[in-house]
Design a protein around this motif. Structure first.
Motif, short mmCIF file in Angstrom:
data_model
loop_
_atom_site.label_atom_id
_atom_site.label_comp_id
_atom_site.label_asym_id
_atom_site.label_seq_id
_atom_site.Cartn_x
_atom_site.Cartn_y
_atom_site.Cartn_z
N ALA A 156 0.92 -1.02 0.07
CA ALA A 156 0.10 0.06 0.02
C ALA A 156 0.74 1.17 0.02
CB ALA A 156 -0.82 -0.01 1.14
N GLU A 157 1.96 1.24 0.92
CA GLU A 157 2.68 2.29 0.80
C GLU A 157 3.29 2.73 -0.48
OE1 GLU A 157 4.47 2.51 5.50
OE2 GLU A 157 5.23 1.22 3.95
N LEU A 158 3.90 1.53 -1.27
CA LEU A 158 4.53 1.75 -2.62
C LEU A 158 3.46 2.44 -3.51
CD1 LEU A 158 6.83 1.91 -4.32
CD2 LEU A 158 6.45 -0.64 -4.77
N ILE A 159 2.34 1.92 -3.54
CA ILE A 159 1.27 2.37 -4.50
C ILE A 159 0.85 3.81 -3.95
CG2 ILE A 159 -1.15 1.88 -5.12
CD1 ILE A 159 -0.72 -1.16 -4.87
N ASP A 160 0.81 4.00 -2.92
CA ASP A 160 0.34 5.27 -2.67
C ASP A 160 1.61 6.36 -3.24
OD1 ASP A 160 -2.09 4.67 -1.50
OD2 ASP A 160 -1.44 5.01 0.57
N GLY A 161 2.63 5.87 -3.05
CA GLY A 161 3.96 6.68 -3.15
C GLY A 161 3.91 7.00 -4.84
N VAL A 162 3.77 5.89 -5.64
CA VAL A 162 3.93 5.80 -6.90
C VAL A 162 2.71 6.77 -7.52
CG1 VAL A 162 3.66 4.58 -9.05
CG2 VAL A 162 5.34 3.81 -7.19
N LEU A 163 1.64 6.66 -7.12
CA LEU A 163 0.34 7.23 -7.48
C LEU A 163 0.45 8.81 -7.31
CD1 LEU A 163 -2.39 7.37 -8.80
CD2 LEU A 163 -3.39 7.18 -6.59
N THR A 164 0.94 9.11 -6.18
CA THR A 164 1.46 10.75 -5.90
C THR A 164 2.32 11.05 -6.85
OG1 THR A 164 0.79 10.18 -3.48
CG2 THR A 164 2.06 12.14 -3.97
N ALA A 165 3.43 10.40 -6.96
CA ALA A 165 4.32 10.85 -7.88
C ALA A 165 3.89 11.02 -9.60
CB ALA A 165 5.56 10.05 -8.02
N ALA A 166 3.10 10.08 -9.57
CA ALA A 166 2.50 9.95 -11.23
C ALA A 166 1.68 11.24 -11.49
CB ALA A 166 1.95 8.66 -11.30
N LYS A 167 0.91 11.77 -10.50
CA LYS A 167 0.21 12.76 -10.76
C LYS A 167 0.68 14.14 -11.14
CE LYS A 167 -3.45 11.13 -7.40
NZ LYS A 167 -4.24 11.44 -6.43
N HIS A 168 2.10 14.13 -10.83
CA HIS A 168 2.78 15.42 -10.87
C HIS A 168 3.12 15.52 -12.51
CE1 HIS A 168 6.22 18.21 -10.76
NE2 HIS A 168 5.58 18.69 -9.51
N PRO A 169 3.21 16.80 -12.97
CA PRO A 169 3.31 16.88 -14.64
C PRO A 169 4.70 16.93 -15.20
CG PRO A 169 2.72 19.08 -13.43
CD PRO A 169 2.39 17.90 -12.34
N LYS A 170 5.58 16.93 -14.12
CA LYS A 170 7.31 16.75 -14.60
C LYS A 170 7.56 15.30 -14.50
CE LYS A 170 8.79 21.65 -14.11
NZ LYS A 170 10.16 22.32 -13.47
N VAL A 171 6.81 14.33 -13.78
CA VAL A 171 7.23 12.96 -13.88
C VAL A 171 6.63 12.18 -15.01
CG1 VAL A 171 7.05 10.74 -12.39
CG2 VAL A 171 7.06 13.04 -11.50
N GLY A 227 -2.17 7.62 -12.51
CA GLY A 227 -1.75 8.88 -12.27
C GLY A 227 -1.78 9.91 -13.30
N ILE A 228 -1.09 9.35 -14.39
CA ILE A 228 -1.12 10.22 -15.63
C ILE A 228 -2.60 10.64 -16.40
CG2 ILE A 228 -0.52 9.97 -18.18
CD1 ILE A 228 1.84 8.22 -17.43
N ALA A 229 -3.69 9.48 -15.76
CA ALA A 229 -4.96 9.87 -16.60
C ALA A 229 -5.47 10.82 -15.70
CB ALA A 229 -5.48 8.43 -16.61
N LEU A 230 -5.31 10.79 -14.39
CA LEU A 230 -5.95 11.61 -13.45
C LEU A 230 -5.30 13.21 -13.39
CD1 LEU A 230 -5.79 9.62 -10.01
CD2 LEU A 230 -7.73 10.38 -11.30
N ARG A 231 -4.25 13.26 -14.28
CA ARG A 231 -3.49 14.79 -14.57
C ARG A 231 -4.50 15.64 -14.75
NH1 ARG A 231 2.69 13.74 -16.55
NH2 ARG A 231 3.36 12.18 -14.79
N SER A 232 -5.35 15.45 -15.93
CA SER A 232 -6.34 16.49 -16.73
C SER A 232 -7.61 16.74 -15.82
CB SER A 232 -7.01 15.68 -17.84
OG SER A 232 -7.37 14.32 -17.61
N SER A 233 -7.74 15.85 -14.58
CA SER A 233 -8.73 16.24 -13.82
C SER A 233 -8.35 16.96 -12.45
CB SER A 233 -9.70 14.80 -13.37
OG SER A 233 -8.87 14.04 -12.77
N ILE A 234 -7.22 17.04 -12.15
CA ILE A 234 -6.56 17.67 -11.24
C ILE A 234 -6.51 19.13 -10.93
CG2 ILE A 234 -4.52 17.84 -9.46
CD1 ILE A 234 -3.91 14.92 -10.18
#
Length: 335
Positions: A280-295, A328-335
């Protein structure tokens, strides 16, 4: 079947037979990700959201490793996953994802393998300049080569690293060469990435020597032990790293060394340890990072299917991490 990227990339060892109706038949990942072939239109492919790249190298691993088998196992695992993420209410089928195949590897010459990775990374970033690139390793030595290829393709861009890892990966190149224990030092000493633009989350326990910590301090490497990250919160720790990196770099490369996980959650890694991250910790960390526009570039490394148990929990988790990044990439447009 060879694609227009041949010989820099070769067809994967395994591909799924796609149905005529494709994704509409079941909504499964294996019917969604499209393989590049000789029939693929190079110009149309440039519009892809995501490019998957297999990097099957593990001869450069310090410990015995079959991580070279992960790209194949990863593709075979697609059938067990749908494109819909119920946690985030996101269907990944809105993205165009292409499988570019594998980087060709020499049987015995590791240096040639590394050169091939650099060349493949360069051509991928040149041709798919706006796409998100996901490299599926392979051991951690591939990260230095993928980043060097990115640097060659976009020399004007400053690159930062966000690393989930149990280890510093800063061993001396004189003693170890370009192995899976040296990728971050390799990047620092080659001048491709500054130590101050590296952020490592997940260090814990008795798996790093003090001299590596001292080298990290000398080079300004930023590191957050797993204990500190848990106290602050994994997503909050990741966000803090990303905020600092955003002010310093143009693109952030996310590297996920699967040995950051506790051995109870990931038996299929060459250097498994107790006391690591939970799933769960790794999934949360990756999702958080993936939402960022520079990642916009990531890799998954040091996952050995040959060490996994019969039901392949680590291969499943590695595939889940990949799909989480795409979420996370898919969520970027909705954030």
């Amino acid at each position: 079947m060879k694609s227009f990227l041949y010989p820099k990339l070769t067809p994967p060892v395994f591909t799924w037979v796609r149905t005529e109706n494709g994704l509409r038949s079941s909504g499964k990942v294996h019917e969604w990700i499209e393989p590049l072939t000789s029939d693929s239109d190079p110009e149309t492919c440039k519009e892809a959201d995501v490019i998957v790249l297999g990097v099957p190298l593990s001869r450069s691993s310090i410990s015995a490793s079959g991580a070279s088998e992960f790209p194949d196992a990863f593709r075979r695992m697609w059938k067990g996953f749908t494109t819909y993420n119920i946690d985030e209410d996101v269907d990944l089928s809105q993205l165009v994802a292409l499988d570019a195949g594998d980087v060709p590897m020499h049987v015995t010459n590791i240096s040639r393998c590394h050169d091939n990775i650099i060349q493949a990374s360069e051509v991928i970033h040149q041709h798919f300049s706006d796409s998100k690139v996901c490299a599926i390793g392979g051991d951690h030595s591939i990260t230095a080569m993928m980043v060097k290829g990115l640097h060659k393709a976009k020399p004007e861009s400053k690159i930062g690293i966000l690393q989930f890892d149990t280890h510093f990966d800063l061993r001396d190149l004189t003693d170890n060469g370009p192995s899976n224990g040296t990728p971050m030092r390799n990047l620092i000493e080659s001048g491709v990435v500054k130590g101050s633009n590296m952020y490592n989350i997940g260090l814990h326990g008795f798996f790093n020597t003090k001299d590596l910590k001292e080298y990290a301090d000398e080079q300004g490497v930023n590191y957050i032990t797993l204990g500190r990250a848990r106290k602050k919160g994994i997503p909050e720790t990741v966000m803090g790293c990303l905020e600092e990196l955003t002010a310093k770099v143009d693109v952030i490369y996310l590297t996920v060394d699967m040995d950051c996980l506790d051995i109870a959650y990931a038996p299929g890694v060459p250097a498994s340890t107790p006391g690591g991250m939970t799933t769960a910790e790794l999934i949360d960390g990756v999702l958080t990072a993936a939402k960022h526009p520079k990642v916009n570039v990531m890799d998954i490394v040091c996952l050995d299917p040959l060490k996994d148990t019969m039901v392949q929990p680590t291969v499943k988790l590695g595939t889940h991490i990949f799909l989480t990044y795409l979420t996370g990439i898919a969520l970027r447009s909705s954030i």
